[in-house]
Design an enzyme around this catalytic site. Structure first.
Site, mmCIF file in Angstrom:
data_model
loop_
_atom_site.group_PDB
_atom_site.id
_atom_site.type_symbol
_atom_site.label_atom_id
_atom_site.label_comp_id
_atom_site.label_asym_id
_atom_site.label_seq_id
_atom_site.Cartn_x
_atom_site.Cartn_y
_atom_site.Cartn_z
ATOM 1 N N ASN A 277 11.193 12.492 23.684
ATOM 2 C CA ASN A 277 10.189 13.067 24.592
ATOM 3 C C ASN A 277 10.213 14.592 24.544
ATOM 4 O OD1 ASN A 277 10.126 10.312 25.739
ATOM 5 N ND2 ASN A 277 12.124 10.934 26.532
ATOM 6 N N GLU A 310 16.827 13.206 17.174
ATOM 7 C CA GLU A 310 15.859 13.456 18.252
ATOM 8 C C GLU A 310 15.405 14.914 18.231
ATOM 9 O OE1 GLU A 310 14.840 10.747 19.340
ATOM 10 O OE2 GLU A 310 16.584 9.554 18.737
HETATM 11 N N1 0A1 Z 1 11.510 7.214 18.772
HETATM 12 C C1 0A1 Z 1 12.853 6.798 19.040
HETATM 13 C C2 0A1 Z 1 13.033 5.319 19.036
HETATM 14 C C3 0A1 Z 1 12.641 4.569 20.247
HETATM 15 C C4 0A1 Z 1 11.629 3.652 20.176
HETATM 16 C C5 0A1 Z 1 11.294 2.873 21.241
HETATM 17 C C6 0A1 Z 1 12.019 3.014 22.388
HETATM 18 O O1 0A1 Z 1 11.721 2.195 23.445
HETATM 19 C C7 0A1 Z 1 12.576 1.389 24.011
HETATM 20 C C8 0A1 Z 1 13.043 3.927 22.495
HETATM 21 C C9 0A1 Z 1 13.337 4.716 21.414
HETATM 22 C C10 0A1 Z 1 13.717 7.286 17.919
HETATM 23 O O2 0A1 Z 1 13.368 7.122 16.759
HETATM 24 O O3 0A1 Z 1 14.766 7.824 18.178
HETATM 25 ZN ZN ZN Z 2 13.155 8.502 15.571
#
Ligand code: 0A1
Ligand code: ZN
Length: 886
Positions: A277, A310
């Site tokens: 985020n 992240e």
């Molecule tokens: N974008 C995050 C992965 C992620 C995907 C879905 C989620 O919902 C429960 C939480 C995190 C990453 O790639 O780190």
């Molecule tokens: Zn990611």
């Protein structure tokens, strides 16, 4: 029987949104039993939409609408329609403000998507489609808006109020009428337009670690890590990891942080690893909290990687985001590649590569060969949460790495620069990325794009012919790719194939292809493009051993008829460390596959002495590169062995592997014991690469010695367990004891729990080590642990440790009587009612069921059917089990 079959979303149906949202004003009022969300959206018709008369359709999930107004005027009930998952307004002006007020119930949110309650307060998770569980919205990544967020909550219980961007105002309303106890509020504004999946907010009681970072352009950025009260002593390493990542991205990619402050919040209930985020990352505690006595070397390394991951998303994901969820690998594949490179620079590059390939073979190759096989850019899904897969992440990273290999480091950097110049602030596709790489490098990547659309692991069949009189070596390379669901026929891919030729003295031979004036280099990246190709190397004065697919230059299965002598030579001498390791794995694989068939035929395997001698040499060389030695001395996993077999016999695989480990332990007892002593690390614990490498080799030796079932070794193991001043050594000893039917086992497990019952992440290790034990009573023990105070079905980490542990325990999960399958089906059904994302992930344990014998197949089939026929099953789990059964 289940209700209607869930709808499928197709990439080919993509159309730009009918409306855009330019800004969002959110007012979130957290009450005890519910939360009220007032949202004002500034909407306008999208000039790029083909449908200029489309109704406004907003996504919704478990929202209770209380009020709705258009440009400030309440809408009559006849003007809109509320259905389970959407709100439709048929007639709207070209530009307008829409206000909705709804009630949500975060304390009842066991899905952990949207706004949910955890131990210390309220947290959000919006990727991929969680924002629609907070308010009515066009919840898709190509709708990017500016957010202003005001949070109200009880001050004493939730002193920390956070959202993306900058804090612009705050206050308390302690004297507000009728409100006891005292409440406060905070308003946050995010200057960057963002897709809803990057929204985050937190209202909780947390401690804060603060630091700062001066960017290379001289800006001072405030860094904050928020954790459960009392845990500040566990976040220092994560803070250092963040600063390392920030510096690395500046140095390697010229990318600087664009914010004045960067926050990380750790939460114990979280479905995945962490979430990027904008300016407010939310992390699973597992990837933040660490201290030498509670975290292993592996944990520390993962924290570096995940914090990096992240952070790197801020550019590859947030500044440039994906147009739709089919493009997920645009951000994930690229960001995994970036965190891999970061890890390789921090630790050992070859060992990082070995571990990546181990991971790929353990998870992605089986995925590619099973019912959930999908391309890096999937063409359809029922539930997008099911596509946060090894294919999208890890194979996606391999695809980026192949581009890097094909065009070279400098061109890759130019390609990244061009990508940001072209697409900053936009939601784009994988084609856009490849185009930038092609334009910046001048390399034609047209055929390469097939990697994004074709599922399945390609197979390279290579043969060589050496002609002594003409000093020519011809390599013949055939590529093919097996059919996958929905893709019976495959086209040839553009594959970077790195090769070297190793001479009898172990040195590389300078490479000269026919037609070239002079030799150039010891490793050559050949571009494979057709189904069969020939490469002729000239001036090859002696018959070499080809070192193929160096550094694993492509995610493929390589077949080459190596002799044991050739492999032994490569293991000892190949200049490419990855291929030294690979040669050892091939030797071991060959021996294990033979042992498996011998055992299946009812006889005891006999192991070649030459293999023991080769292992002894690797071990003797250990001190020069202990991390490498530890990898080279680890036998191929049971899952990897299973993938090599037409019909899997998990008992024979397990038995063969244990037999070989015992044989090595008996043959090299003195050597393992000596190395165990020699690799002792003196002085205070540090998770740095060097001491961690020594511990990995030392604990590998302990593991082999424990195969001897000798009271003296057990005493040594117990001593290590008791005396360890760090979790790495304690866990290594505990894992070895957990595999051993001996009196020390229960003592160690009991002491461990008594000592660590207050540390949830350590309790996860305790659950995991029991669930992955090879002992026959493991399933019974896991069932017992389900009702232990340490377990909690609502906490994903606990589920992954215990149920996930058993699921990954090849020999116990695949028990011939079907008890493991029955168990997993029960747990998936129970979980599905609470948390479909996690349930569906667990259900993936059945993926390879068709590779087993008829009896096991019939047990898994009934387990799968039982899940499928459960009333009210989520679409997440339905998609996984129906694909498995198809
Ligand atoms: N974008 C995050 C992965 C992620 C995907 C879905 C989620 O919902 C429960 C939480 C995190 C990453 O790639 O780190
Ligand atoms: Zn990611």
């Amino acid at each position: 029987m289940r209700d209607p079959v869930p709808q499928v979303t197709y990439l080919k149906d993509y159309a730009p949104p009918a409306f855009l949202i330019t800004s969002v004003d959110l007012d979130v009022d957290i009450e005890d039993e519910f939360t009220r969300v007032r949202a004002t959206l500034a909407l306008q018709r999208n000039p790029r939409s083909a449908d200029s008369a489309a109704p406004l359709v907003l996504n919704a999930d478990e929202l209770e609408l209380e009020a709705i107004a258009l440009n400030g005027a309440p809408l009559p009930a006849s003007a809109y329609a509320v259905e389970a998952n959407r709100l439709t307004i048929s007639s709207v002006p070209a530009q307008f403000a829409l206000t909705t007020v709804c009630k949500i119930y975060p304390k009842q949110n066991t899905k952990l998507m949207g706004l949910y309650a955890s131990k210390d307060g309220y947290f959000t998770q919006c990727e991929a489609e969680g924002f629609r569980r907070i308010t009515y919205f066009i919840d898709r990544p190509d709708v990017m808006a500016r957010y202003s967020v005001t949070i109200h909550a009880d001050q004493a219980t939730y002193p920390v109020l956070l959202s993306n961007g900058n804090l612009v105002a705050s206050g308390d309303a302690s004297h507000q009428e009728g409100k006891t106890p005292a409440r406060h509020w905070a308003r946050w504004e995010d200057p960057f337009p963002k897709p809803s999946y990057l929204f985050a907010m937190v209202a909780a009681k947390l401690d804060k670690l603060e630091d700062s970072f001066v960017t290379r352009s001289g800006r001072n950025v405030g860094l904050q890590i928020y954790v459960e009260p009392g845990k500040l002593d566990q976040c220092g390493f994560a803070m250092q990891a963040l600063k390392k990542a920030m510096r690395w991205d500046e140095e390697v990619f010229g990318l600087e942080l664009d914010l004045d402050q960067y926050m990380i919040v750790a939460v114990g209930d979280f479905n995945m690893g962490a979430m990027e985020n904008k300016g407010l990352n939310i992390f699973n505690t597992k990837y933040v909290l660490a201290r030498p006595d509670i975290a292993t070397d592996g944990d520390f390394m993962h924290i570096d990687r995940v914090v990096g991951h992240e952070y790197f998303h801020n550019w590859t994901g947030n500044r440039v985001t994906c147009r739709d969820w089919f493009q997920l690998s645009l951000t994930e594949g690229l960001t995994v590649f970036r965190d891999q490179e970061f890890g390789a620079d921090l630790y050992s590059r070859p060992v990082a590569r070995i571990q990546e390939v181990r991971g790929l073979r353990a998870a992605q190759f089986p995925e590619d060969a099973g019912p959930m096989a999908h391309p890096v850019r999937p063409q359809s899904y029922m539930e997008i949460s099911n596509f946060y897969t090894a294919t999208v992440y890890e194979k996606g990273a391999e695809v980026v790495r192949m581009i890097h290999t094909l065009i070279g480091r400098e061109n890759f950097r130019k390609g990244m620069d061009l990508y940001f110049r072209r697409f900053d602030g936009q939601a784009v596709t994988m084609d856009d990325f490849v185009q930038a790489m092609q334009d910046a490098s001048g390399t034609d990547l047209a055929q390469f794009r097939r990697w994004y659309d074709q599922a399945g692991t390609p197979v390279l069949e290579v043969s060589s012919a050496y002609d002594a009189p003409s000093q020519r070596l011809t390599l013949t390379v055939k590529q093919s790719c097996p059919p996958t669901p929905g893709q019976p026929d495959k086209l040839p891919l553009h594959i970077p194939f790195a090769v070297g030729l190793v001479g009898g003295d172990g040195d590389d031979i300078a490479l000269q292809l026919e037609g070239e004036g002079r030799p150039g280099g010891a490793t050559r990246v050949l571009s494979l493009k057709s189904s069969e190709e020939h490469f002729v190397f000239v001036s090859v004065g002696q018959k070499p051993v080809p070192s193929l697919l160096r550094s694993f230059s492509a995610p493929v299965i390589l077949k080459y008829p190596y002799t044991s002598e050739e492999l032994t030579h490569l293991l000892a001498r190949d200049a490419d460390a990855f291929n030294r390791w690979e040669a050892g794995q091939r030797l071991a694989l060959d021996i294990l596959l033979r042992a498996i068939s011998t055992l299946q035929a009812g006889t005891e395997p006999v192991f070649r002495e030459s293999f023991v001698a080769a292992v002894a040499r690797v071990l003797a060389d250990g001190p020069t590169d202990p991390a490498f030695a530890a990898e080279a001395l680890s036998l191929p996993s049971e899952v990897y062995l299973a993938e090599q077999m037409k019909m899997v016999n998990p008992d024979a695989i397990h038995a063969a592997r244990v037999r070989l480990r015992r044989h090595l332990a008996h043959s090299l007892r003195a050597e393992f014991a000596a190395m165990y002593v020699r690799q002792r690390v003196a002085g205070p614990y540090s998770p740095d690469a060097d001491p961690a490498a020594r511990r990995s080799l030392r604990n590998l030796c302990l593991g082999y010695l424990m195969e001897l079932d000798d009271p003296e070794v057990r005493a040594l193991c117990m001593e290590q367990f008791d005396r360890a001043d760090n979790m790495t050594d304690a866990m290594a000893a505990l894992a070895a004891l957990a595999n051993c039917d001996c009196p020390e086992r229960a003592q160690a497990l009991d002491r461990f729990y008594a000592k660590w019952r207050g540390e949830p992440l350590v309790v996860d290790k305790w659950l995991g080590v029991q669930a992955t034990s090879r002992l026959p009573g493991t399933l019974t023990q896991v069932i017992r642990l389900l009702s232990h105070e340490a377990f909690n079905m609502r906490n994903p980490n606990k589920v992954y440790a215990l149920i996930g542990g058993l699921r990954s325990n090849q020999v116990r999960f695949h028990a011939a009587d079907g008890a493991g399958y029955h168990f997993l089906a029960d747990q998936v059904i129970a979980l599905d009612a609470l948390n479909p994302t996690v349930a569906a992930r667990m259900a993936r344990g059945f993926d390879r069921w068709r590779k087993f014998d008829a009896v096991r197949q019939s047990h898994s089939r009934s387990a799968l059917e039982r899940i499928r026929d459960t009333r009210g099953l989520s679409k997440d789990t339905f998609e996984v089990v129906s694909r498995a059964l198809a």
